[in-house]
Design a protein around this motif. Structure first.
Motif, mmCIF file in Angstrom:
data_model
loop_
_atom_site.group_PDB
_atom_site.id
_atom_site.type_symbol
_atom_site.label_atom_id
_atom_site.label_comp_id
_atom_site.label_asym_id
_atom_site.label_seq_id
_atom_site.Cartn_x
_atom_site.Cartn_y
_atom_site.Cartn_z
ATOM 1 N N TYR A 138 8.656 -5.386 -6.184
ATOM 2 C CA TYR A 138 6.959 -5.129 -6.049
ATOM 3 C C TYR A 138 6.693 -6.315 -7.051
ATOM 4 N N GLY A 139 5.397 -6.900 -7.531
ATOM 5 C CA GLY A 139 5.274 -8.288 -8.250
ATOM 6 C C GLY A 139 5.246 -9.171 -7.862
ATOM 7 N N THR A 140 5.997 -9.867 -8.393
ATOM 8 C CA THR A 140 6.009 -11.649 -7.226
ATOM 9 C C THR A 140 6.616 -11.329 -6.135
ATOM 10 N N ALA A 141 6.054 -12.175 -5.103
ATOM 11 C CA ALA A 141 5.957 -12.518 -3.689
ATOM 12 C C ALA A 141 6.659 -13.542 -3.593
ATOM 13 N N GLY A 142 7.000 -14.651 -4.709
ATOM 14 C CA GLY A 142 7.674 -15.785 -4.358
ATOM 15 C C GLY A 142 6.711 -17.068 -5.182
ATOM 16 N N GLY A 171 -7.928 -11.614 -6.916
ATOM 17 C CA GLY A 171 -8.388 -11.320 -6.264
ATOM 18 C C GLY A 171 -8.126 -9.766 -5.747
ATOM 19 N N ASP A 172 -9.135 -9.027 -4.774
ATOM 20 C CA ASP A 172 -9.611 -7.539 -4.667
ATOM 21 C C ASP A 172 -8.442 -8.293 -3.441
ATOM 22 N N LYS A 173 -8.312 -6.403 -3.002
ATOM 23 C CA LYS A 173 -7.095 -6.604 -1.768
ATOM 24 C C LYS A 173 -8.430 -6.384 -0.529
ATOM 25 N N SER A 174 -9.677 -5.879 -0.681
ATOM 26 C CA SER A 174 -10.798 -5.921 0.139
ATOM 27 C C SER A 174 -11.215 -7.456 0.994
ATOM 28 N N THR A 175 -11.031 -8.098 -0.102
ATOM 29 C CA THR A 175 -12.282 -9.571 -0.337
ATOM 30 C C THR A 175 -10.818 -10.774 -0.319
ATOM 31 N N GLY A 176 -9.707 -10.533 -0.761
ATOM 32 C CA GLY A 176 -9.023 -11.718 -0.987
ATOM 33 C C GLY A 176 -9.567 -12.237 -2.248
ATOM 34 N N ILE A 177 -9.071 -13.726 -2.188
ATOM 35 C CA ILE A 177 -8.839 -14.970 -3.490
ATOM 36 C C ILE A 177 -9.976 -15.418 -2.297
ATOM 37 N N GLU A 197 0.576 -1.317 -0.762
ATOM 38 C CA GLU A 197 -0.329 -0.047 -0.224
ATOM 39 C C GLU A 197 1.116 0.793 -0.143
ATOM 40 N N THR A 198 1.985 1.319 -1.038
ATOM 41 C CA THR A 198 3.070 2.463 -0.834
ATOM 42 C C THR A 198 4.155 2.449 -2.246
ATOM 43 N N TYR A 199 3.319 3.443 -2.230
ATOM 44 C CA TYR A 199 4.371 4.017 -3.917
ATOM 45 C C TYR A 199 5.467 4.677 -3.857
ATOM 46 N N ILE A 200 6.330 4.522 -4.491
ATOM 47 C CA ILE A 200 7.524 5.297 -4.212
ATOM 48 C C ILE A 200 6.842 6.748 -5.682
ATOM 49 N N ALA A 201 6.503 7.837 -5.219
ATOM 50 C CA ALA A 201 5.822 8.381 -6.629
ATOM 51 C C ALA A 201 7.668 9.723 -6.870
ATOM 52 N N MET A 202 7.328 9.941 -8.262
ATOM 53 C CA MET A 202 8.415 10.429 -8.912
ATOM 54 C C MET A 202 8.029 12.093 -8.936
ATOM 55 N N LEU A 203 8.753 12.928 -8.629
ATOM 56 C CA LEU A 203 8.370 14.441 -8.412
ATOM 57 C C LEU A 203 8.370 15.152 -9.932
ATOM 58 N N SER A 204 8.602 16.369 -10.785
ATOM 59 C CA SER A 204 8.626 16.794 -12.010
ATOM 60 C C SER A 204 9.961 17.546 -11.102
ATOM 61 N N VAL A 205 11.139 16.434 -10.700
ATOM 62 C CA VAL A 205 12.564 17.736 -9.888
ATOM 63 C C VAL A 205 13.716 17.234 -10.126
ATOM 64 N N ILE A 206 14.716 17.524 -10.646
ATOM 65 C CA ILE A 206 15.681 16.940 -10.931
ATOM 66 C C ILE A 206 16.865 17.324 -9.872
ATOM 67 N N ASP A 240 -0.339 -7.065 -8.038
ATOM 68 C CA ASP A 240 -0.369 -6.518 -9.023
ATOM 69 C C ASP A 240 0.422 -5.118 -8.807
ATOM 70 N N ASP A 241 -0.693 -3.663 -9.542
ATOM 71 C CA ASP A 241 0.309 -2.551 -9.614
ATOM 72 C C ASP A 241 -0.003 -1.947 -8.707
ATOM 73 N N ASP A 242 -2.321 -2.251 -7.871
ATOM 74 C CA ASP A 242 -2.844 -1.577 -6.632
ATOM 75 C C ASP A 242 -2.839 -2.868 -5.548
ATOM 76 N N PHE A 243 -1.915 -4.096 -5.578
ATOM 77 C CA PHE A 243 -1.438 -4.502 -4.449
ATOM 78 C C PHE A 243 -2.840 -5.243 -4.184
ATOM 79 N N ASN A 244 -3.302 -5.988 -4.781
ATOM 80 C CA ASN A 244 -4.206 -6.969 -5.282
ATOM 81 C C ASN A 244 -3.587 -8.550 -4.603
ATOM 82 N N PRO A 245 -3.633 -8.975 -4.392
ATOM 83 C CA PRO A 245 -3.547 -10.806 -4.468
ATOM 84 C C PRO A 245 -3.509 -11.262 -5.885
#
Length: 579
Positions: free
Chosen positions: A402-406, A494-500, A296-305, A433-438
């Motif tokens: 991110y992605g595969t856990a194991g 699945g869905d992160k709120s209900t799982g699989i 539930e945490t993202y690295i967010a790119m700012l428009s700065v160098i 997935d990218d939204d942390f759904n299982p």
């Protein structure tokens, strides 16, 4: 209206804004003395004693002013009526302009001179108010304790730039301060001090060309109000968010708690054409490229160098249950230098201003719950987690990946007596997935190159190969379970709120968030009490679905018993795939 002091009589003289262009004046920059300063009340009195110690600085300043032909001077201690809130408010919002419009600014460094500190070590460089007093005037003359000339700003540009961190072009007047990013300007005042906390903000209103209502007593809130005014004026400069969180800060909004947070932002430059952002009383809304960092945490790119590293700056944003975000830090970092990746997804994000009560997300991975079933045969298993420090009963993803856990490989001794070793290895892959759904995939890895890896110790190269995310990229609509038999694997999203919660031929798959087992002390080490629990168990004989009857004579069942854990995998050739 500006109030000036007559250098001959020390009388106060008020000049309206419309008449100000007709008046030329010198202006003083200094640190307040421990012996006291001349006040507005002193000069408003009909009688005052010039021999008292507090008049020494004012008299000393008026002397060079008169010798250079200036009739009027401005000094903050006596030209502002501190008892008038209107006077104080006007001075805070006008002071930068007053210094800029002065003909000469005299910087009096009382602690510099023979037997005293060297020029570059003066405490004048450490005060908050003196920043604008150095930048705003075109001409600055420096004097030491004995009112001896040290030099002019134009002649001391290199020294001043090294001491203050302000670019030489800004000090020489070749570059406008307004052309520098918000973060750069904030870095100039970082670590400077003021007697009152609020003045750290009030001393910056002119540098950012904003207005601010002064309310002494609001402490750190003043700097927050300054930032709110800045984002209204510079709503496309993402560098205002490019600051470093302190070590004791776990999460926050997007506004920095103090200018000190920008200490390492000296080389942070805003990119041209950055997307605009909106600010309201609940937070800031903007669009940023993101990639998963941890649950539930993202690295967010700012428009700065960061020009010192030629890399883009990024921050961590954690999602709240209401789909808003807060800023968080990693274990040892909160402002990242990274590069844009093609897989980064642009998201519309609302960052909450008040992150109090932020709930901790589940662990970044899965716990495997296993149960012993009847039978004498023991399964042979190989668990490969993305995080090489994971245990057999859990598979975790390291921060920043991110992605595969194991991946889990499962075989049985009875099969090896019929087929060659590991020729029928069953594989379960778990990830997000990218939204942390299982996501879970179950397959048979017969004659697989990846399956052959399970017969030897796993190297770092093998781990990266096994835990790649290619299996998660599936084009088009997901077919039904009955259609899966022809494709050789079963992919469950699945869905992160209900799982699989799915029933397949011979097995049930249950993956959902639960509170972790009390007997797992390592759970507390990851900072959360909730985990994704995985249960894959055999369906009892009379509960099989008709569609699975055709493959019963091929099915094998193995299990491995670990106390308080349950994980059962079916050895059904329905799940056959070349990985």
């Amino acid at each position: 209206m500006i109030r000036l002091v007559d250098t001959g009589t020390l009388a106060l003289h008020e000049v309206e804004d419309s008449d100000q262009p007709d008046y030329t004046y010198m202006i003083l920059s200094h640190r307040w003395s421990g012996t006291g300063e001349v006040s507005y009340d002193d000069l408003s009195s009909s009688h005052f004693d010039l021999s008292t110690p507090r008049f020494k600085k004012l008299v000393g300043f008026c002397s060079p002013a008169r010798s250079h032909g200036y009739r009027y001077v401005w000094v903050d201690t006596c030209c502002i009526n501190k008892n008038s809130t209107v006077d104080v408010q006007q001075a805070i919002n006008s002071m930068y302009r007053w210094y800029k419009e002065s003909k000469v600014c005299v910087a009096y460094l009382e602690d510099v001179g023979p037997g005293r500190k060297p020029f570059s070590a003066s405490e004048w460089f450490e005060r908050g108010w003196t920043l604008q007093e150095l930048i705003a005037p075109k001409t600055v003359w420096f004097y030491n304790h004995d009112w001896e000339s040290i030099g002019e700003k134009t002649d001391l540009v290199t020294v001043l730039s090294n001491v203050t961190g302000i670019p030489a072009g800004v000090l020489s007047g070749d570059i406008s301060p307004q052309s520098c990013s918000v973060a750069q300007r904030m870095s100039w005042v970082a670590k400077r001090k003021t007697k009152r906390i609020e003045d750290r903000a009030y001393g910056l209103v002119g540098l950012f060309d904003v207005s601010l209502q002064s309310i002494y007593g609001e402490r750190e809130k003043a700097f927050r109000q300054l930032q709110e005014q800045i984002v209204k004026r510079y709503n496309d400069d993402h560098s205002i968010f490019a600051w470093r969180m302190e070590n004791d800060e776990e999460y926050s909004g997007l506004f920095a708690p103090s200018p000190d947070s920008f200490y390492n932002s000296r080389y942070v430059v805003a990119q041209m054409g950055s997307p605009e952002f909106l600010h309201d009383n609940r937070g800031i809304s903007l669009e940023l490229p993101t990639r998963p960092f941890r649950m539930e945490t993202y690295i967010a790119m700012l428009s700065v160098i960061d020009t010192s590293q030629a890399r883009q700056c990024a921050i961590l944003l954690a999602r709240l249950p209401n789909d808003q975000f807060v800023r968080v830090r990693a274990k040892d970092e909160s402002l990242f230098r990274t590069t844009f990746e093609q897989a980064d997804i642009c998201r519309s994000i609302k960052i909450h201003d008040d992150p109090r009560g932020f709930p901790k997300p589940p662990a970044y991975g899965y716990w495997l719950r296993r149960l012993s079933l009847p039978g004498n045969e023991t399964a042979e298993t190989q668990m490969v987690a993305r995080d090489e420090n994971s245990r057999d009963d859990r598979i975790l993803i390291p921060e920043g990946e991110y992605g595969t856990a194991g991946v889990g490989f499962f075989g049985a001794p009875s099969i090896r007596s019929i087929y060659s070793r590991w020729s029928r290895i069953h594989c379960v892959k778990l990830g997000f997935d990218d939204d942390f759904n299982p996501i879970c995939r179950i397959s048979n890895a017969m004659a697989s190159n990846q399956a052959s890896l399970a017969t030897r110790p796993i190297s770092s190269h093998d781990r990266r190969k096994l835990c790649s995310n290619k299996w998660m990229t599936i084009e088009g609509e997901m077919p039904t379970v009955s259609q899966k038999w022809s494709t050789g694997f079963c992919l469950l999203k699945g869905d992160k709120s209900t799982g699989i919660d799915r029933t397949l031929p011979d097995i049930n798959v249950h993956i959902k968030i639960e509170r972790g087992p009390n007997q797992s002390p390592e759970l507390h080490g990851i900072g959360t009490s909730e985990v994704w629990m995985v249960n894959i168990e055999k369906i009892v004989e009379n509960a099989r679905s008709p569609e699975s009857e055709h493959c019963l004579h091929h099915c094998y069942l193995w299990s491995m018993c670990i106390p308080s854990m349950l994980l059962v995998f079916t050895g059904c050739p329905c799940f056959i795939e070349q990985l």
